[in-house]
Write a protein that holds these residues in place. Structure first.
Motif, PDB file in Angstrom:
ATOM      1  N   SER A  66      84.050  72.230  34.722  1.00  0.00           N
ATOM      2  CA  SER A  66      85.167  71.465  35.279  1.00  0.00           C
ATOM      3  C   SER A  66      85.281  70.114  34.585  1.00  0.00           C
ATOM      4  O   SER A  66      84.290  69.518  34.186  1.00  0.00           O
ATOM      5  N   THR A  68      87.680  66.452  35.119  1.00  0.00           N
ATOM      6  CA  THR A  68      87.727  65.516  36.239  1.00  0.00           C
ATOM      7  C   THR A  68      88.070  66.276  37.506  1.00  0.00           C
ATOM      8  O   THR A  68      88.800  67.255  37.484  1.00  0.00           O
ATOM      9  N   THR A  69      87.550  65.825  38.616  1.00  0.00           N
ATOM     10  CA  THR A  69      87.698  66.545  39.879  1.00  0.00           C
ATOM     11  C   THR A  69      88.866  66.003  40.691  1.00  0.00           C
ATOM     12  O   THR A  69      88.912  64.817  40.985  1.00  0.00           O
ATOM     13  N   PRO A  70      89.811  66.883  41.067  1.00  0.00           N
ATOM     14  CA  PRO A  70      90.897  66.449  41.951  1.00  0.00           C
ATOM     15  C   PRO A  70      90.402  66.423  43.388  1.00  0.00           C
ATOM     16  O   PRO A  70      89.209  66.487  43.634  1.00  0.00           O
ATOM     17  N   THR A  74      92.000  71.176  46.827  1.00  0.00           N
ATOM     18  CA  THR A  74      92.504  71.878  45.650  1.00  0.00           C
ATOM     19  C   THR A  74      91.355  72.485  44.866  1.00  0.00           C
ATOM     20  O   THR A  74      91.419  73.619  44.416  1.00  0.00           O
ATOM     21  N   GLU A  75      90.299  71.717  44.680  1.00  0.00           N
ATOM     22  CA  GLU A  75      89.134  72.178  43.926  1.00  0.00           C
ATOM     23  C   GLU A  75      88.525  73.417  44.571  1.00  0.00           C
ATOM     24  O   GLU A  75      88.152  74.375  43.893  1.00  0.00           O
ATOM     25  N   ASP A 153      94.126  70.392  30.091  1.00  0.00           N
ATOM     26  CA  ASP A 153      94.265  69.594  31.314  1.00  0.00           C
ATOM     27  C   ASP A 153      94.159  70.480  32.566  1.00  0.00           C
ATOM     28  O   ASP A 153      95.130  71.093  32.984  1.00  0.00           O
ATOM     29  N   ASN A 155      93.537  69.459  35.668  1.00  0.00           N
ATOM     30  CA  ASN A 155      94.219  68.857  36.821  1.00  0.00           C
ATOM     31  C   ASN A 155      95.697  69.233  36.853  1.00  0.00           C
ATOM     32  O   ASN A 155      96.257  69.521  37.909  1.00  0.00           O
ATOM     33  N   GLN A 159      97.592  71.286  39.786  1.00  0.00           N
ATOM     34  CA  GLN A 159      98.784  70.744  40.449  1.00  0.00           C
ATOM     35  C   GLN A 159      99.931  71.755  40.421  1.00  0.00           C
ATOM     36  O   GLN A 159     100.679  71.898  41.398  1.00  0.00           O
TER      37      GLN A 159
END
Length: 201
Positions: A66, A68-70, A74-75, A153, A155, A159
């Motif tokens: 992974s 960056t962690t949202p 969501t993760e 990306d 994230n 999204q």
């Protein structure tokens, strides 16, 4: 190599209508049989590696690192796997994992037949695929999927998936089990229990 970012959801009788309402286009229907393989002591799946043969084509799903962690919801609701489809690369990766252990060889672990209806949604941020799967053991599950180049990306992909889930009116309460999870729970309870203990499922 690509990373498959995916969120599963429970199919109900209204989902096809909802997909049409939000502009999804049906891109095909097909039927396929999956065979999953592992060692007798589950070396691959206990490391979250899933070796599959689908209609003669091999694929190894490997855990993706992974970025960056949202937000946690969501993760938790989405899975991320690297997909290896080159047979020599699959042999090399499986050989490396098994070599670290004492068990030799692998055996067929399960076989399941699936009827799939696929849809594509075009959005400004990019295309999103939705698959509706009906497994031969009576389980129906939907998947919202975005493919991301490795190192891409994550994230943004998460999204896009969340946005489509909201358009479909899906709740964000808990992660939905995939076909393999349910198959193992019903027909391979010992294997399923070990995967739960290892926090793979």
């Amino acid at each position: 190599m690509t990373v498959e970012v995916e969120r599963k959801f429970v199919c109900d009788a209204e989902v096809m209508g909802k997909l049409q309402d939000i502009g999804a286009k049906c891109i095909g229907q097909r039927q396929f049989r999956d065979q999953y393989f592992d060692s007798p002591d589950f070396i691959l799946t206990l490391k979250d590696f899933w070796l599959r043969c689908r209609e003669g084509l091999w694929e190894l799903k490997c855990p993706a690192v992974s970025g960056t962690t949202p937000d946690n919801d969501t993760e938790t609701l989405c899975t991320r796997y690297r997909e290896i489809t080159s047979f020599p690369l699959i042999q090399s990766e499986v050989g490396r994992i098994i070599k670290e252990h004492t068990a030799e060889g692998s055996e067929s672990n399960s076989s399941q037949k699936t009827e799939r209806c696929s849809y594509m949604l075009e959005r400004e941020t990019g295309a999103v695929r939705v698959d509706l799967d009906q497994a031969d053991f009576g389980y129906c599950v939907g998947e919202i999927e975005v493919l991301v180049p490795e190192g891409g990306d994550m994230n943004a992909a998460l999204q896009r998936i969340t946005s489509i889930a909201e358009e479909l009116g899906l709740s964000c309460e808990k992660k939905v089990k995939g076909k393999m999870d349910v198959y193992l729970q019903r027909y391979r309870p010992e294997h399923y229990a070990k995967l739960l203990s290892a926090h793979i499922l």
